[in-house]
Design a protein around this motif. Structure first.
Motif, PDB file in Angstrom:
ATOM      1  N   ALA A 292       1.851   0.143   1.430  1.00  0.00           N
ATOM      2  CA  ALA A 292       1.776   1.280   0.386  1.00  0.00           C
ATOM      3  C   ALA A 292       0.389   1.670   0.407  1.00  0.00           C
ATOM      4  CB  ALA A 292       2.430   0.962  -0.748  1.00  0.00           C
ATOM      5  N   VAL A 293      -0.076   3.154   0.289  1.00  0.00           N
ATOM      6  CA  VAL A 293      -1.485   3.376   0.261  1.00  0.00           C
ATOM      7  C   VAL A 293      -1.460   4.216  -1.240  1.00  0.00           C
ATOM      8  CG1 VAL A 293      -2.985   5.286   0.968  1.00  0.00           C
ATOM      9  CG2 VAL A 293      -2.131   3.612   2.657  1.00  0.00           C
ATOM     10  N   PHE A 294      -2.590   3.979  -2.047  1.00  0.00           N
ATOM     11  CA  PHE A 294      -2.368   4.557  -3.093  1.00  0.00           C
ATOM     12  C   PHE A 294      -3.807   5.097  -3.626  1.00  0.00           C
ATOM     13  CE2 PHE A 294      -0.528   0.409  -3.021  1.00  0.00           C
ATOM     14  CZ  PHE A 294       0.754   0.650  -3.812  1.00  0.00           C
ATOM     15  N   ARG A 295      -3.603   6.277  -4.752  1.00  0.00           N
ATOM     16  CA  ARG A 295      -4.756   6.538  -5.274  1.00  0.00           C
ATOM     17  C   ARG A 295      -5.264   5.529  -5.975  1.00  0.00           C
ATOM     18  NH1 ARG A 295      -5.092   9.901  -9.225  1.00  0.00           N
ATOM     19  NH2 ARG A 295      -3.034  10.338  -9.774  1.00  0.00           N
ATOM     20  N   GLY A 296      -6.502   5.017  -5.848  1.00  0.00           N
ATOM     21  CA  GLY A 296      -7.306   3.852  -6.552  1.00  0.00           C
ATOM     22  C   GLY A 296      -6.868   3.802  -8.057  1.00  0.00           C
ATOM     23  N   GLU A 297      -6.903   4.844  -8.857  1.00  0.00           N
ATOM     24  CA  GLU A 297      -6.643   4.898 -10.364  1.00  0.00           C
ATOM     25  C   GLU A 297      -5.199   4.326 -10.714  1.00  0.00           C
ATOM     26  OE1 GLU A 297      -5.790   8.088 -13.437  1.00  0.00           O
ATOM     27  OE2 GLU A 297      -5.870   8.838 -11.494  1.00  0.00           O
ATOM     28  N   VAL A 298      -4.253   4.621  -9.661  1.00  0.00           N
ATOM     29  CA  VAL A 298      -3.133   4.278  -9.907  1.00  0.00           C
ATOM     30  C   VAL A 298      -2.491   2.763  -9.883  1.00  0.00           C
ATOM     31  CG1 VAL A 298      -0.472   4.505  -8.917  1.00  0.00           C
ATOM     32  CG2 VAL A 298      -2.038   6.593  -9.103  1.00  0.00           C
ATOM     33  N   LEU A 299      -3.645   1.929  -8.920  1.00  0.00           N
ATOM     34  CA  LEU A 299      -3.305   0.711  -8.579  1.00  0.00           C
ATOM     35  C   LEU A 299      -4.245  -0.152  -9.714  1.00  0.00           C
ATOM     36  CD1 LEU A 299      -3.933  -0.513  -5.147  1.00  0.00           C
ATOM     37  CD2 LEU A 299      -2.223  -1.185  -6.793  1.00  0.00           C
ATOM     38  N   ASP A 300      -4.965   0.576 -10.521  1.00  0.00           N
ATOM     39  CA  ASP A 300      -5.955  -0.107 -11.304  1.00  0.00           C
ATOM     40  C   ASP A 300      -5.264  -1.199 -12.411  1.00  0.00           C
ATOM     41  OD1 ASP A 300      -8.694  -0.516 -11.975  1.00  0.00           O
ATOM     42  OD2 ASP A 300      -8.388   0.404 -13.967  1.00  0.00           O
ATOM     43  N   ALA A 301      -4.468  -0.594 -13.353  1.00  0.00           N
ATOM     44  CA  ALA A 301      -3.808  -1.418 -14.244  1.00  0.00           C
ATOM     45  C   ALA A 301      -3.094  -2.656 -13.862  1.00  0.00           C
ATOM     46  CB  ALA A 301      -2.957  -0.589 -15.036  1.00  0.00           C
ATOM     47  N   PHE A 302      -2.305  -2.096 -12.649  1.00  0.00           N
ATOM     48  CA  PHE A 302      -1.418  -3.168 -12.203  1.00  0.00           C
ATOM     49  C   PHE A 302      -2.233  -4.455 -11.565  1.00  0.00           C
ATOM     50  CE2 PHE A 302       0.665  -5.184  -8.255  1.00  0.00           C
ATOM     51  CZ  PHE A 302       1.814  -5.394  -8.938  1.00  0.00           C
ATOM     52  N   GLY A 303      -3.176  -4.134 -10.864  1.00  0.00           N
ATOM     53  CA  GLY A 303      -4.229  -5.133 -10.464  1.00  0.00           C
ATOM     54  C   GLY A 303      -5.047  -5.913 -11.368  1.00  0.00           C
ATOM     55  N   ARG A 304      -5.125  -5.195 -12.441  1.00  0.00           N
ATOM     56  CA  ARG A 304      -5.854  -6.015 -13.605  1.00  0.00           C
ATOM     57  C   ARG A 304      -5.069  -6.811 -14.156  1.00  0.00           C
ATOM     58  NH1 ARG A 304      -7.019  -2.975 -17.578  1.00  0.00           N
ATOM     59  NH2 ARG A 304      -6.868  -0.753 -16.510  1.00  0.00           N
ATOM     60  N   THR A 305      -3.598  -6.706 -14.477  1.00  0.00           N
ATOM     61  CA  THR A 305      -2.613  -7.356 -15.200  1.00  0.00           C
ATOM     62  C   THR A 305      -1.758  -8.245 -14.341  1.00  0.00           C
ATOM     63  OG1 THR A 305      -1.157  -5.676 -15.361  1.00  0.00           O
ATOM     64  CG2 THR A 305      -2.664  -5.803 -17.169  1.00  0.00           C
ATOM     65  N   ALA A 306      -1.714  -7.885 -13.094  1.00  0.00           N
ATOM     66  CA  ALA A 306      -0.870  -8.616 -12.249  1.00  0.00           C
ATOM     67  C   ALA A 306      -1.365  -9.025 -11.116  1.00  0.00           C
ATOM     68  CB  ALA A 306       0.518  -7.794 -11.759  1.00  0.00           C
ATOM     69  N   ARG A 307      -0.684  -9.829 -10.140  1.00  0.00           N
ATOM     70  CA  ARG A 307      -1.400 -10.085  -8.992  1.00  0.00           C
ATOM     71  C   ARG A 307      -0.324  -9.723  -7.941  1.00  0.00           C
ATOM     72  NH1 ARG A 307      -0.860 -15.468 -11.251  1.00  0.00           N
ATOM     73  NH2 ARG A 307       0.578 -16.652  -9.782  1.00  0.00           N
ATOM     74  N   TYR A 308      -0.723  -9.542  -6.607  1.00  0.00           N
ATOM     75  CA  TYR A 308       0.632  -9.465  -5.442  1.00  0.00           C
ATOM     76  C   TYR A 308       0.174 -10.214  -4.434  1.00  0.00           C
ATOM     77  CZ  TYR A 308       3.619  -7.209  -2.447  1.00  0.00           C
ATOM     78  OH  TYR A 308       5.108  -7.026  -1.595  1.00  0.00           O
ATOM     79  N   PHE A 309       1.044 -11.040  -4.388  1.00  0.00           N
ATOM     80  CA  PHE A 309       0.851 -12.042  -2.860  1.00  0.00           C
ATOM     81  C   PHE A 309       2.091 -11.883  -2.054  1.00  0.00           C
ATOM     82  CE2 PHE A 309       1.083 -15.912  -0.477  1.00  0.00           C
ATOM     83  CZ  PHE A 309       0.168 -15.578   0.435  1.00  0.00           C
ATOM     84  N   ASN A 310       2.159 -11.207  -0.922  1.00  0.00           N
ATOM     85  CA  ASN A 310       3.256 -11.341   0.066  1.00  0.00           C
ATOM     86  C   ASN A 310       2.894 -12.109   1.190  1.00  0.00           C
ATOM     87  OD1 ASN A 310       4.936 -10.326   2.075  1.00  0.00           O
ATOM     88  ND2 ASN A 310       5.247  -8.468   0.819  1.00  0.00           N
ATOM     89  N   THR A 311       3.447 -13.507   1.342  1.00  0.00           N
ATOM     90  CA  THR A 311       3.000 -14.392   2.161  1.00  0.00           C
ATOM     91  C   THR A 311       2.659 -13.718   3.576  1.00  0.00           C
ATOM     92  OG1 THR A 311       4.210 -16.134   1.168  1.00  0.00           O
ATOM     93  CG2 THR A 311       3.605 -16.511   3.095  1.00  0.00           C
ATOM     94  N   PHE A 312       3.685 -13.018   4.257  1.00  0.00           N
ATOM     95  CA  PHE A 312       3.452 -12.532   5.403  1.00  0.00           C
ATOM     96  C   PHE A 312       2.685 -11.291   5.625  1.00  0.00           C
ATOM     97  CE2 PHE A 312       7.568 -14.657   5.881  1.00  0.00           C
ATOM     98  CZ  PHE A 312       7.195 -16.113   6.079  1.00  0.00           C
TER      99      PHE A 312
END
Lengths: 439, 439
Positions: A292-312
């Motif tokens: 998924a490709v994002f406008r950076g602003e849309v990802l900002d809060a998610f990235g600050r409060t959560a993390r995302y790791f998809n093993t593969f």
């Protein structure tokens, strides 16, 4: 439940012993949720370019599978996969150039505001992640999709994929709108009707106490019946969504990576700007990679409060394959081929339409083509039964397609981007032979 | 948010120019949700067997990555991948022997009642699908997991993965129970406490009007801190779940494929019978393949009313890789190796525990080992800060591990199944050097 173009037990009589045995093994070990295509399922053993081969050595022109989009077993992808698999395959919690080289090349195909990418393994995961992030960003949960949309199979995304049928209930957070079907709603009306429907769906969500998060749309409305034109018909609906505070998520799993010919991404034909773009199927030409490709602003809060790791997700091997795919699309002029051969192909199909009244409409962009079959052109009554006969007749004559739409009366045609005029000719000739045989 | 053993900007001083540039590129194109391991992240370029190599040619003993479980870049897997990728890569709506050969071989590792398998690409998808099916089968929605469980990243499964931290809210359909921690609750009490907690969680779901669907448990409670013993401690809790009409889903993404040494699947050490088993990570030794195994009865209603299609799930290439992995595990006696070297390794760690009071507990099964560090053995106060120093000290000395648990004070150690005594010796010597350096 049955599926459009699905094999059913009633068709068992035409099977060989070998096929029957394979189908029994499938039922025994894979259980009841798997489906096979065609009245007479295909037992495939080899793929090469635009061709697939069955166990008897019979060759099929593949005009359906949109994963091996640059051709089955493309040697550049296979070698890239192999070379990287021999050296290293880890994950995104170590530094690696492969993912960055690919991410930069991929992002260069988007306008500058779509500037960050996250990798998953499947389009379902990409849409699920887009929904999670849209929910966090907007504080809403509601989602608007089209009436027969397909976006994937995670719990939440299956609930937003009404094409999965009555056995998979649409989620209480979902509202569906009529697909922008110019053939039935009228080319001149479709943009306004679609925008009005989206506005009404937003109001209905709010009336039910559900804050809307996003409008999620397939770039070519594949399962709704391949709805491509008039280009631009998304603008009003997207403007409504934006105005009402929703994000617009462009699902490019089917329409992305050059398939529409004129643009790398299907939504671009409509001159709209998504907040999130999801992609998958052809991304690795068969290697499981999506994103998924994002406008950076849309990802900002998610990235600050959560993390995302998809093993593969984004592993060096999958990125090497995806990198090779993008190189081939861009380096070998496949979009230009797709646009040119797509036009030629559509002209051939339109030629058939002049002679066969069963063909109500020929539409599509690049090499994503829909042919709608009707029993009567005036009433546009869907020729559902004839469509099934055409799909199976084509298969018997060595050309692979399927069908789509609410009445399963639209031929869904998605040849590889390397399709040539000679393949288009073979397709049109075969379709004509099948149409003749119907009478 | 920070992550256990995550790189933070404060650590930037120790980076080389190249590393700094890579990290900047990551932030720019991958956005804020990605994390790196270690105070000094690793820039890896090569993997071979138990070894990983960084860009400076430094070699690391990999005692952490449980994906390349039969060794990095195992030639049999790489060749299987390559040979199939050259010939055909399609999907499950055509007949193909590869998926059936693998499915039968995989199911043969389970007791006969677990007789059907469905393929996905990731463990997240496998758990999400298991939840969907458990919900349909039971008519409930509620889910019980442990307090610091990790089961994946789809919307619904992230909501059932409290280890993702406060930024990812636990779903309203989820209840958490204390993990079965024998070190802190007492080996003699843990089974009863766990069962009582599960019973209370079921009651609480019901009190809130939520019908429970399933109890979902990691076979070795990895993120809760590697909780392995006493074997059998799951029996009472599973009996409670069954009695109350819940399904028991064994999440074997981490503990499966022989890692616990004595059994192919981690739950089997406890003598319990799951309704669904999910798996992933080591299944394809890096190739994205995962899946879920079911008691046929559980799948029946889902398969009749819904269909499931995962575009890349169970494709011939991924199945070829997975088939090679299972062949290597079974054909090269890796479980026996894992059991024997695991015992030897644990004995070495226990030897250290006799000399270093920081080590409060050494536990684990096969080659899934946890070493809990405490500042005081009587109070069992977690040595969180020392644990971070040990993990990073090991990395500096060329051995890769990470940490886990509610206080991040448990060394999480998961070497490849091909780990030998000499590697265990090197690990123990390195750990001793790090422990000495702490003072």
């Amino acid at each position: 439940m049955t599926m459009i173009n699905g094999f059913t037990a009633e068709d068992a009589a035409r099977l060989s012993e070998t096929e029957r045995a394979l189908i029994e093994r499938r039922a025994r070990v894979l259980g009841p949720a798997y489906r096979l295509f065609y009245e007479h399922p295909l037992h495939l053993v080899k793929g090469e370019g635009v061709w697939l081969y069955d166990a008897d050595g019979k060759r099929y022109l593949d005009a359906y599978n949109n994963v091996a989009s640059i051709g089955h077993c493309h040697p550049k992808v296979v070698e890239a996969l192999y070379e990287q698999a021999k050296v290293l395959n880890t994950h995104t919690r170590y530094l690696h150039e492969g993912i960055l080289d690919y991410a930069e090349k991929l992002l260069a195909t988007f306008p500058p505001e779509l500037d960050q990418v996250m990798f998953t393994c499947t389009g379902s995961e990409a849409n699920d992640l887009a929904l999670r992030i849209a929910r966090q960003y907007t504080g809403g949960t509601g989602l608007i999709v089209t009436q027969l949309a397909y976006h994937g199979v995670t719990d939440q995304i299956a609930a937003a994929s009404p094409s999965l049928g009555a056995g998979v209930p649409v989620g209480d957070f979902v509202r569906t709108v009529r697909a922008p079907d110019a053939y039935r709603l009228g080319a001149e009306n479709v943009a306004q009707i679609f925008a009005d429907d989206v506005r009404a769906a937003i109001a209905d969500l709010r009336r039910c106490g559900i804050k809307p998060a996003a409008l999620l749309l397939d770039g070519i409305f594949a399962s709704d019946g391949v709805l491509s034109d008039p280009a631009g018909f998304l603008q009003q609906a997207v403007a409504v969504a934006r105005e009402e505070g929703l994000l617009y998520i462009a699902d490019e799993v089917q329409s992305g990576f050059g398939r529409t010919g004129s643009h790398m991404w299907g939504y671009q034909r409509h001159g709209v700007q998504p907040d999130i773009v999801t992609m998958g199927k052809p991304m690795g030409n068969g290697q499981p990679i999506a994103g998924a490709v994002f406008r950076g602003e849309v990802l900002d809060a998610f990235g600050r409060t959560a993390r995302y790791f998809n093993t593969f997700g984004g592993n060096p091997v999958s990125c090497a394959a995806a990198n090779a795919v993008l190189d081939v699309i861009q380096g070998e002029g496949l979009m230009a081929n797709c646009a040119a051969v797509g036009e030629y192909f559509k002209a051939g199909l339109q030629g058939l339409a002049e002679r066969y009244p069963l063909i109500g409409d020929v539409r599509g962009a690049g090499l994503f083509v829909g042919v709608e079959l009707v029993t009567d052109r005036a009433s546009k009554a869907p020729a559902t039964e004839a469509t099934a006969r055409v799909v199976n007749g084509m298969r018997e004559r060595g050309v692979l397609i399927s069908s789509a739409g609410p009445a399963a009366n639209i031929l869904k045609i998605r040849p590889q981007l390397i399709f040539q005029r000679e393949h288009a000719d073979l397709f049109v000739q075969t379709l004509e032979a099948v149409l003749k045989s119907l009478n």
